[in-house]
Motif scaffolding. Structure first.
Motif, PDB file in Angstrom:
ATOM      1  N   THR A   1      16.265  -2.150  39.362  1.00  0.00           N
ATOM      2  CA  THR A   1      17.356  -3.120  39.344  1.00  0.00           C
ATOM      3  C   THR A   1      16.858  -4.288  38.500  1.00  0.00           C
ATOM      4  N   ASN A   2      17.778  -5.083  37.990  1.00  0.00           N
ATOM      5  CA  ASN A   2      17.339  -6.237  37.195  1.00  0.00           C
ATOM      6  C   ASN A   2      16.423  -7.144  38.002  1.00  0.00           C
ATOM      7  N   GLU A   3      16.788  -7.333  39.272  1.00  0.00           N
ATOM      8  CA  GLU A   3      15.979  -8.221  40.109  1.00  0.00           C
ATOM      9  C   GLU A   3      14.568  -7.669  40.312  1.00  0.00           C
ATOM     10  N   SER A   4      14.486  -6.379  40.631  1.00  0.00           N
ATOM     11  CA  SER A   4      13.169  -5.798  40.900  1.00  0.00           C
ATOM     12  C   SER A   4      12.305  -5.760  39.647  1.00  0.00           C
ATOM     13  N   GLN A   5      12.925  -5.545  38.486  1.00  0.00           N
ATOM     14  CA  GLN A   5      12.139  -5.460  37.259  1.00  0.00           C
ATOM     15  C   GLN A   5      11.660  -6.822  36.779  1.00  0.00           C
ATOM     16  N   ILE A   6      12.418  -7.854  37.065  1.00  0.00           N
ATOM     17  CA  ILE A   6      11.914  -9.208  36.812  1.00  0.00           C
ATOM     18  C   ILE A   6      10.702  -9.476  37.697  1.00  0.00           C
ATOM     19  N   ARG A   7      10.828  -9.120  38.989  1.00  0.00           N
ATOM     20  CA  ARG A   7       9.696  -9.322  39.897  1.00  0.00           C
ATOM     21  C   ARG A   7       8.493  -8.489  39.475  1.00  0.00           C
ATOM     22  N   THR A   8       8.740  -7.211  39.156  1.00  0.00           N
ATOM     23  CA  THR A   8       7.655  -6.300  38.792  1.00  0.00           C
ATOM     24  C   THR A   8       6.924  -6.773  37.543  1.00  0.00           C
ATOM     25  N   SER A   9       7.676  -7.064  36.496  1.00  0.00           N
ATOM     26  CA  SER A   9       7.071  -7.473  35.229  1.00  0.00           C
ATOM     27  C   SER A   9       6.301  -8.772  35.374  1.00  0.00           C
ATOM     28  N   SER A  10       6.904  -9.717  36.078  1.00  0.00           N
ATOM     29  CA  SER A  10       6.258 -11.013  36.263  1.00  0.00           C
ATOM     30  C   SER A  10       5.003 -10.895  37.127  1.00  0.00           C
ATOM     31  N   LEU A  11       5.089 -10.124  38.204  1.00  0.00           N
ATOM     32  CA  LEU A  11       3.951  -9.987  39.117  1.00  0.00           C
ATOM     33  C   LEU A  11       2.769  -9.319  38.431  1.00  0.00           C
ATOM     34  N   VAL A  12       3.010  -8.207  37.750  1.00  0.00           N
ATOM     35  CA  VAL A  12       1.907  -7.492  37.092  1.00  0.00           C
ATOM     36  C   VAL A  12       1.276  -8.368  36.017  1.00  0.00           C
ATOM     37  N   ALA A  13       2.104  -9.083  35.257  1.00  0.00           N
ATOM     38  CA  ALA A  13       1.561  -9.984  34.232  1.00  0.00           C
ATOM     39  C   ALA A  13       0.667 -11.047  34.864  1.00  0.00           C
ATOM     40  N   LYS A  14       1.123 -11.643  35.950  1.00  0.00           N
ATOM     41  CA  LYS A  14       0.329 -12.676  36.623  1.00  0.00           C
ATOM     42  C   LYS A  14      -0.990 -12.123  37.145  1.00  0.00           C
ATOM     43  N   GLU A  15      -0.935 -10.904  37.690  1.00  0.00           N
ATOM     44  CA  GLU A  15      -2.160 -10.328  38.251  1.00  0.00           C
ATOM     45  C   GLU A  15      -3.138  -9.904  37.153  1.00  0.00           C
ATOM     46  N   ILE A  16      -2.628  -9.440  36.013  1.00  0.00           N
ATOM     47  CA  ILE A  16      -3.492  -9.127  34.873  1.00  0.00           C
ATOM     48  C   ILE A  16      -4.178 -10.409  34.383  1.00  0.00           C
ATOM     49  N   ILE A  17      -3.413 -11.496  34.332  1.00  0.00           N
ATOM     50  CA  ILE A  17      -3.980 -12.785  33.927  1.00  0.00           C
ATOM     51  C   ILE A  17      -5.117 -13.186  34.868  1.00  0.00           C
ATOM     52  N   LYS A  18      -4.917 -13.003  36.164  1.00  0.00           N
ATOM     53  CA  LYS A  18      -5.962 -13.344  37.128  1.00  0.00           C
ATOM     54  C   LYS A  18      -7.230 -12.540  36.880  1.00  0.00           C
ATOM     55  N   VAL A  19      -7.066 -11.232  36.692  1.00  0.00           N
ATOM     56  CA  VAL A  19      -8.234 -10.366  36.491  1.00  0.00           C
ATOM     57  C   VAL A  19      -8.982 -10.759  35.213  1.00  0.00           C
ATOM     58  N   LEU A  20      -8.248 -10.956  34.125  1.00  0.00           N
ATOM     59  CA  LEU A  20      -8.888 -11.303  32.855  1.00  0.00           C
ATOM     60  C   LEU A  20      -9.484 -12.702  32.867  1.00  0.00           C
ATOM     61  N   SER A  21      -9.009 -13.535  33.795  1.00  0.00           N
ATOM     62  CA  SER A  21      -9.547 -14.900  33.919  1.00  0.00           C
ATOM     63  C   SER A  21     -10.663 -14.994  34.958  1.00  0.00           C
ATOM     64  N   GLY A  22     -11.020 -13.837  35.528  1.00  0.00           N
ATOM     65  CA  GLY A  22     -12.092 -13.826  36.515  1.00  0.00           C
ATOM     66  C   GLY A  22     -11.675 -14.304  37.883  1.00  0.00           C
ATOM     67  N   LYS A  23     -10.382 -14.345  38.144  1.00  0.00           N
ATOM     68  CA  LYS A  23      -9.871 -14.772  39.453  1.00  0.00           C
ATOM     69  C   LYS A  23      -9.588 -13.571  40.344  1.00  0.00           C
ATOM     70  N   VAL A  24      -9.338 -13.827  41.613  1.00  0.00           N
ATOM     71  CA  VAL A  24      -9.091 -12.770  42.581  1.00  0.00           C
ATOM     72  C   VAL A  24      -7.614 -12.370  42.560  1.00  0.00           C
ATOM     73  N   SER A  25      -7.368 -11.075  42.477  1.00  0.00           N
ATOM     74  CA  SER A  25      -6.002 -10.550  42.569  1.00  0.00           C
ATOM     75  C   SER A  25      -5.818  -9.870  43.915  1.00  0.00           C
ATOM     76  N   LEU A  26      -4.663 -10.104  44.534  1.00  0.00           N
ATOM     77  CA  LEU A  26      -4.346  -9.443  45.800  1.00  0.00           C
ATOM     78  C   LEU A  26      -3.638  -8.110  45.578  1.00  0.00           C
ATOM     79  N   CYS A  27      -3.467  -7.751  44.312  1.00  0.00           N
ATOM     80  CA  CYS A  27      -2.756  -6.502  43.981  1.00  0.00           C
ATOM     81  C   CYS A  27      -3.679  -5.457  43.357  1.00  0.00           C
ATOM     82  N   ILE A  28      -4.977  -5.609  43.544  1.00  0.00           N
ATOM     83  CA  ILE A  28      -5.919  -4.616  43.036  1.00  0.00           C
ATOM     84  C   ILE A  28      -5.909  -3.405  43.974  1.00  0.00           C
ATOM     85  N   VAL A  29      -5.879  -2.242  43.363  1.00  0.00           N
ATOM     86  CA  VAL A  29      -5.879  -1.010  44.162  1.00  0.00           C
ATOM     87  C   VAL A  29      -7.232  -0.853  44.839  1.00  0.00           C
TER      88      VAL A  29
END
Length: 316
Positions: free
Chosen positions: A288-316
């Motif tokens: 859905t448009n809503e879920s894909q906005i959430r999905t795209s934004s969340l994954v981008a934010k978590e990738i930024i955290k990992v590449l910045s050396g921060k802790v992600s709560l979405c790591i498998v």
């Protein structure tokens, strides 16, 4: 740092990344260009995929600079987690971001059975006024059986109970004090067979693993009520598709709603396409448009955290 995106992503995700100064290369068809993907992957620090890109041994080994893989969704069967762990490549996913959309798809499927308004409307347009033909049923007091009791099942259960449905479930990894039982009120069954035999609707919510492959086969389908329906929004391969086609053709069950199949897209010679009571959609339950906005934004934010050396709560 450079990030490669090989499948469809909403612009909100790209904006999150570019606002933080990351260099993006985006080609939503790159998943289908395997040789090119393997050729260019060494240049990137992270790759963001959906379910089509095979993040396997070859890709992970070729990605000599990879530090992170982002999955725009929750299924992980296209990612070799073992190799990723060995190479210290973090894998992040869109934790719960599309759960509401999938839950609403399940409710929509059940409502489509009980009140097929689109068919009634088409019938009227053909000059009919057939009230008896479209006297259907209610969800009230029907039973939905949930196979796998994670976050999506939790949300399906809440919505089903709002309709007055009975909700039962099976999950060998859930204990009696987990929230879906103690707070949501799902009635747990100790055997899968109990859920199959007692449900008017069976909804599958398990990952695809060697243990769940063909979890629903000929023997399991025989246990279901002839008036029942099965709904699969999880992964293709969980249902034996040939056995399901046979069950549908012989009216062993009333129908199936399938958003996922073992091979996607569906081959035009597939036996399920010969079944009038198989309702097949193109892997859109979580779209859905809503879920894909959430999905795209969340994954981008978590990738930024990992590449910045921060802790992600979405790591498998």
């Amino acid at each position: 740092m450079k990030i490669l995106i090989t499948e469809l992503i909403w612009e909100e995700g790209i904006k999150e990344l570019t606002d933080q100064g990351f260099e993006i290369e985006y080609d939503e068809t790159l998943w289908s260009k395997r040789e090119k993907l393997l050729e260019i992957i060494p240049r990137f620090d992270a790759v963001i995929v959906r379910n089509q890109t095979k993040v396997d041994h070859d890709l992970l080994n070729s990605g000599i600079n990879l530090k992170a893989v982002g999955r725009l969704g929750v299924g992980l069967d296209n990612i070799d987690l073992k190799i990723a762990k060995e190479k210290n490549i973090k894998v992040v996913y869109a934790k719960h971001a599309n759960a509401t959309s999938v839950a609403e798809y399940v409710i929509t499927a059940m409502l489509n059975v009980q009140r097929p308004l689109h068919l009634a409307e088409l019938d009227v347009r053909e000059g009919n006024w057939n009230r008896k033909k479209f006297t259907c049923g209610e969800l009230y007091q029907k039973t939905i059986g949930l196979v796998g009791l994670g976050e999506i099942s939790h949300r399906v259960s809440k919505r089903a109970k709002a309709f007055g449905m009975n909700v039962i479930g099976y999950d060998p990894f859930v204990t009696e004090y987990d929230h879906i039982l103690s707070e949501t009120g799902v009635e747990i069954k100790s055997l899968l067979n109990e859920v199959l035999s007692k449900s008017d609707f069976v909804s599958l919510h398990v990952p695809l693993t060697p243990q769940t492959y063909s979890l629903i086969g000929q023997n399991e389908l025989k246990l279901m009520k002839p008036t029942s329906y099965i709904i699969n929004t999880a992964r293709g391969g969980i249902i034996d598709e040939n056995a399901l086609a046979e069950a549908l053709n012989h009216n062993m069950i009333s129908g199936a709603f399938l958003d996922v199949l073992e091979v996607e897209p569906l081959d035009l010679g597939h036996p399920l396409l010969e079944c009038n009571n198989a309702f097949i959609t193109p892997h859109i339950a979580g779209l859905t448009n809503e879920s894909q906005i959430r999905t795209s934004s969340l994954v981008a934010k978590e990738i930024i955290k990992v590449l910045s050396g921060k802790v992600s709560l979405c790591i498998v």
